[in-house]
Design a protein around this motif. Structure first.
Motif, mmCIF file in Angstrom:
data_model
loop_
_atom_site.group_PDB
_atom_site.id
_atom_site.type_symbol
_atom_site.label_atom_id
_atom_site.label_comp_id
_atom_site.label_asym_id
_atom_site.label_seq_id
_atom_site.Cartn_x
_atom_site.Cartn_y
_atom_site.Cartn_z
ATOM 1 N N UNK A 82 1.108 -1.167 -0.322
ATOM 2 C CA UNK A 82 0.035 0.011 -0.059
ATOM 3 C C UNK A 82 0.874 1.198 0.036
ATOM 4 N N UNK A 83 2.017 1.248 0.137
ATOM 5 C CA UNK A 83 2.753 2.015 0.337
ATOM 6 C C UNK A 83 3.654 2.356 -1.158
ATOM 7 N N UNK A 84 3.755 1.721 -1.895
ATOM 8 C CA UNK A 84 4.049 1.552 -3.282
ATOM 9 C C UNK A 84 3.032 2.467 -4.185
ATOM 10 N N UNK A 85 3.300 3.564 -3.964
ATOM 11 C CA UNK A 85 1.671 4.182 -5.411
ATOM 12 C C UNK A 85 1.834 4.098 -6.478
ATOM 13 N N UNK A 86 3.307 3.958 -6.621
ATOM 14 C CA UNK A 86 3.139 4.161 -8.999
ATOM 15 C C UNK A 86 3.024 2.219 -9.259
ATOM 16 N N UNK A 87 2.989 1.293 -8.069
ATOM 17 C CA UNK A 87 2.163 -0.961 -8.356
ATOM 18 C C UNK A 87 1.096 0.056 -8.229
ATOM 19 N N UNK A 88 0.311 0.026 -7.980
ATOM 20 C CA UNK A 88 -0.867 0.132 -7.622
ATOM 21 C C UNK A 88 -1.592 1.259 -8.286
#
Length: 155
Positions: A82-88
């Motif tokens: 949830x802290x990987x905004x690019x992945x999301x």
């Protein structure tokens, strides 16, 4: 106010409804193309079960307890940090693409969640009670043991 009844779902639309009562959820699921649960902490995440039972592909934070049990990567959805905004962002883009196989992922969500109903819960509770009785405990009171016996008797 914006509600699922007042919005016209279209590819690429993201709707952030916030907390909703259980009686409102079916309308949200009916208008959704996929369900995203970006929580940074959640013991299980029953809402994921509900979304899958509604036939939605899911994108679930790996901090949600059910992610490892219910999300089959690339089959019915994806999990993410949830802290990987690019992945999301990449997963949102992927799932909203016109060539993404939403119906296949939807079918798989329904298939996977079908095994997570009350029968499975009852089997798990029964097994836990049997183990608790078998192991016993010097700390268990007579009332605790009677409760376990009553739970097992109801099978």
């Amino acid at each position: 106010p914006l509600t699922p009844d007042s919005c016209s779902p279209s590819p690429g639309t993201v709707f952030f409804p916030g907390f909703r009562q259980i009686d409102e959820l079916p309308r949200f699921y009916a208008h959704a193309g996929a369900f995203i649960h970006p929580s940074t902490t959640e013991q299980w995440g029953l809402v994921v079960n509900e979304a899958m039972a509604s036939g939605l592909p899911v994108i679930v934070s790996n901090r949600v307890g059910c992610a490892s049990d219910l999300v089959q990567e690339g089959v019915n959805g994806y999990s993410f940090d949830p802290y990987d905004t690019e992945l999301l962002a990449g997963l949102l883009s992927k799932v909203s693409a016109s060539d993404f196989p939403l119906s296949l992922f939807s079918t798989e969500s329904v298939r996977i969640i079908a095994d997570w109903g009350p029968e499975r819960f009852a089997r798990g509770l029964k097994a836990a009670c049997e183990i608790a009785l078998e192991l016993g405990s010097k700390k268990a009171s007579l009332i605790d043991r009677l409760l376990l016996c009553l739970l097992l008797r109801g099978r």
